[in-house]
Write an enzyme that holds these catalytic residues in place. Structure first.
Site, mmCIF file in Angstrom:
data_model
loop_
_atom_site.group_PDB
_atom_site.id
_atom_site.type_symbol
_atom_site.label_atom_id
_atom_site.label_comp_id
_atom_site.label_asym_id
_atom_site.label_seq_id
_atom_site.Cartn_x
_atom_site.Cartn_y
_atom_site.Cartn_z
ATOM 1 C CB SER A 75 -1.330 -8.088 7.580
ATOM 2 O OG SER A 75 -1.733 -9.272 6.949
ATOM 3 C CE LYS A 92 2.515 -5.125 7.012
ATOM 4 N NZ LYS A 92 2.628 -3.699 6.683
ATOM 5 C CE1 TYR A 129 3.530 -8.003 5.005
ATOM 6 C CE2 TYR A 129 1.908 -9.757 5.274
ATOM 7 C CZ TYR A 129 2.208 -8.433 5.030
ATOM 8 O OH TYR A 129 1.197 -7.533 4.812
HETATM 9 N N1 LIG Z 1 -2.561 -6.290 -0.359
HETATM 10 C C1 LIG Z 1 -2.764 -7.083 0.681
HETATM 11 O O1 LIG Z 1 -3.258 -8.204 0.534
HETATM 12 C C2 LIG Z 1 -2.422 -6.625 2.082
HETATM 13 C C3 LIG Z 1 -2.986 -7.288 3.170
HETATM 14 C C4 LIG Z 1 -2.655 -6.877 4.456
HETATM 15 C C5 LIG Z 1 -1.782 -5.819 4.644
HETATM 16 N N2 LIG Z 1 -1.234 -5.196 3.572
HETATM 17 C C6 LIG Z 1 -0.283 -4.090 3.799
HETATM 18 O O2 LIG Z 1 -0.808 -2.922 3.221
HETATM 19 C C7 LIG Z 1 0.251 -2.100 2.719
HETATM 20 C C8 LIG Z 1 -0.034 -1.745 1.279
HETATM 21 O O3 LIG Z 1 -0.206 -2.948 0.539
HETATM 22 P P1 LIG Z 1 -0.428 -2.949 -1.033
HETATM 23 O O4 LIG Z 1 -1.157 -4.200 -1.367
HETATM 24 O O5 LIG Z 1 -0.974 -1.649 -1.486
HETATM 25 O O6 LIG Z 1 1.083 -3.119 -1.502
HETATM 26 P P2 LIG Z 1 1.844 -2.429 -2.719
HETATM 27 O O7 LIG Z 1 3.145 -3.152 -2.859
HETATM 28 O O8 LIG Z 1 0.973 -2.315 -3.899
HETATM 29 O O9 LIG Z 1 2.110 -0.962 -2.133
HETATM 30 C C9 LIG Z 1 3.206 -0.651 -1.308
HETATM 31 C C10 LIG Z 1 3.837 0.626 -1.833
HETATM 32 O O10 LIG Z 1 4.967 0.948 -1.007
HETATM 33 C C11 LIG Z 1 6.043 1.310 -1.851
HETATM 34 N N3 LIG Z 1 7.286 1.019 -1.119
HETATM 35 C C12 LIG Z 1 7.772 -0.195 -0.776
HETATM 36 N N4 LIG Z 1 8.931 -0.046 -0.100
HETATM 37 C C13 LIG Z 1 9.167 1.285 -0.006
HETATM 38 C C14 LIG Z 1 10.201 2.068 0.578
HETATM 39 N N5 LIG Z 1 11.256 1.490 1.202
HETATM 40 N N6 LIG Z 1 10.131 3.410 0.486
HETATM 41 C C15 LIG Z 1 9.073 3.999 -0.158
HETATM 42 N N7 LIG Z 1 8.068 3.316 -0.720
HETATM 43 C C16 LIG Z 1 8.112 1.976 -0.649
HETATM 44 C C17 LIG Z 1 5.857 0.475 -3.108
HETATM 45 O O11 LIG Z 1 6.529 1.033 -4.240
HETATM 46 C C18 LIG Z 1 4.354 0.493 -3.269
HETATM 47 O O12 LIG Z 1 3.920 1.612 -4.017
HETATM 48 C C19 LIG Z 1 1.541 -2.882 2.938
HETATM 49 O O13 LIG Z 1 2.156 -2.417 4.117
HETATM 50 C C20 LIG Z 1 1.056 -4.304 3.125
HETATM 51 O O14 LIG Z 1 1.915 -5.057 3.936
HETATM 52 C C21 LIG Z 1 -1.548 -5.564 2.291
#
Ligand SMILES: NC(=O)c1ccc[n+]([C@@H]2O[C@H](COP(=O)([O-])OP(=O)(O)OC[C@H]3O[C@@H](n4cnc5c(N)ncnc54)[C@H](O)[C@@H]3O)[C@@H](O)[C@H]2O)c1
Length: 347
Positions: free
Chosen positions: A130, A158, A154
């Site tokens: 991120s 990362k 957070y």
């Molecule tokens: N959306 C954003 O703005 C953003 C920005 C930068 C980085 N990210 C990173 O990208 C990744 C995906 O983000 P997203 O927006 O799709 O989030 P999201 O919460 O929609 O997706 C994450 C998924 O992981 C699953 N999950 C969480 N903990 C778990 C566990 N212990 N075991 C199995 N599954 C688990 C959740 O059920 C969910 O389906 C994350 O790692 C997040 O930190 C997201």
């Protein structure tokens, strides 16, 4: 085509990436505990791609389950060749209140995954990092060489996973193929409106909040700060269409599988900033709905302007964003208006 494990594949970014990877012909095993997503998303992913995927419901931190996933793929003669690791927790405020939970899921979960991958000779990984780890950026647009100085738990998790991956890559540089993708602000939805972002409770991010105001689920948007040193005084961010981001994952995977072992650390962003008020206007234009807002005090921890320098990803992956702010709003609205309550109650 490869057999891939997608952790967190039911989530916002994971579900869109699964569509792109299925369409590219890859075979997918999705591991998700649905702690922040719905199984309906995966049903719709398969409907959109016209192909099925294998679902394993469970927790990333469960070493027995991880072992089963890799061992059963090996036994079937179709080993997992690469992992795209989305599973994790992502809410900054929650990470301040529950730091141990964030270290457990994000860091211990990644370590468990990497140990099992290593034991099975699977050493190709795309990791969801991120732009949060840049903290208050000193240079904008932000290059990958900018200091990593996270300002919340957070961001620390990362940065720690990136550190762990760098140590691992250095321990066996002829084996590991790793891409740390530093996302900027992913928004929008699949153009069909069938899958999209479905946050639990009050959205933390601007886009889902704006779209919930437009649909009438929330009264008005709070704009945090009207006195930032930006053209209209509201904060500026680099928004990236989630389909562009999904295609960035496919490009990163292709680069890793098609090249020598290496560690790639890349910004995935558009390189273009949009202010909060520009987003409000663009969303109003796309939806035909008013988005009432009020300007309130700045939020602690926010920066004035965060925009990616995406040139390294263009050079290494041959990838750059294709979709505009208007496209993000159009597709985000297609999702929100067809699914006013998200996946809840959907079939
Ligand atoms: N959306 C954003 O703005 C953003 C920005 C930068 C980085 N990210 C990173 O990208 C990744 C995906 O983000 P997203 O927006 O799709 O989030 P999201 O919460 O929609 O997706 C994450 C998924 O992981 C699953 N999950 C969480 N903990 C778990 C566990 N212990 N075991 C199995 N599954 C688990 C959740 O059920 C969910 O389906 C994350 O790692 C997040 O930190 C997201």
């Amino acid at each position: 085509m490869a057999r891939l494990l997608i952790t967190g594949g039911a989530g916002f970014i994971g579900s869109h990436t699964c569509v792109v990877l299925l369409e590219a012909g890859h075979d997918l095993v999705v591991l998700d505990d649905f702690s922040n997503s719905s199984p309906v998303a995966l049903e719709r992913v398969q409907e959109l791609a016209g192909r099925s995927l294998e679902l394993v419901r469970g927790d990333l931190r469960d070493p027995v389950l991880l072992e089963q996933v890799f061992a059963s793929a090996d036994a079937a003669g179709a080993p997992i060749e690469a992992v795209i690791h989305f599973a994790g927790l992502k809410a900054v405020g929650e990470s301040v209140a529950q730091p141990l939970r964030y270290w457990d899921v994000n860091v211990a979960g990644s370590r468990a995954l990497l140990s099992t991958m290593d034991a099975h000779g699977c050493r190709t990984l795309v990791f969801s990092s991120s732009a949060t780890l840049y903290g208050y950026p000193e240079t904008v647009p932000i290059p990958e060489t900018a200091p990593v100085q996270p300002i919340n738990p957070y961001g620390h998790t990362k940065a720690s996973v990136e550190r762990m991956l760098a140590d691992l890559a250095a321990s066996a540089p002829d084996a590991w193929r790793i891409a740390c993708l530093r996302y900027f602000n992913p928004v929008g939805a699949h153009p069909s409106g069938r899958i999209g972002e479905d946050p639990n409770g009050i959205p933390n991010n601007l886009f889902p909040f704006v779209s919930q105001v437009a649909i009438g689920r929330r009264q008005r948007l709070s704009v945090f700060g009207g006195d930032w040193p930006t053209p209209d005084g509201s904060g500026v961010r680099d928004y990236i269409h989630v389909m562009d981001l999904a295609e960035g994952h496919r490009a990163a995977l292709d680069a890793l599988l098609g090249d020598r072992p290496q560690l790639l650390t890349l910004n995935l962003g558009s390189g273009v900033g949009a202010s909060v008020l520009e987003v409000v206007r663009a969303f109003e234009a796309a939806s035909g709905r008013a988005v009432p807002y009020e300007v309130v005090d700045r939020r602690p921890g926010d920066a004035a302007i965060t925009v990616a320098d995406p040139s390294l990803a263009a050079e290494r992956l041959g990838w750059r964003t294709q979709r505009s702010l208007a496209d993000m709003c159009r597709d985000g609205w297609a999702w929100q208006s067809a699914n006013p309550q998200g996946y809840q109650g959907a079939s």
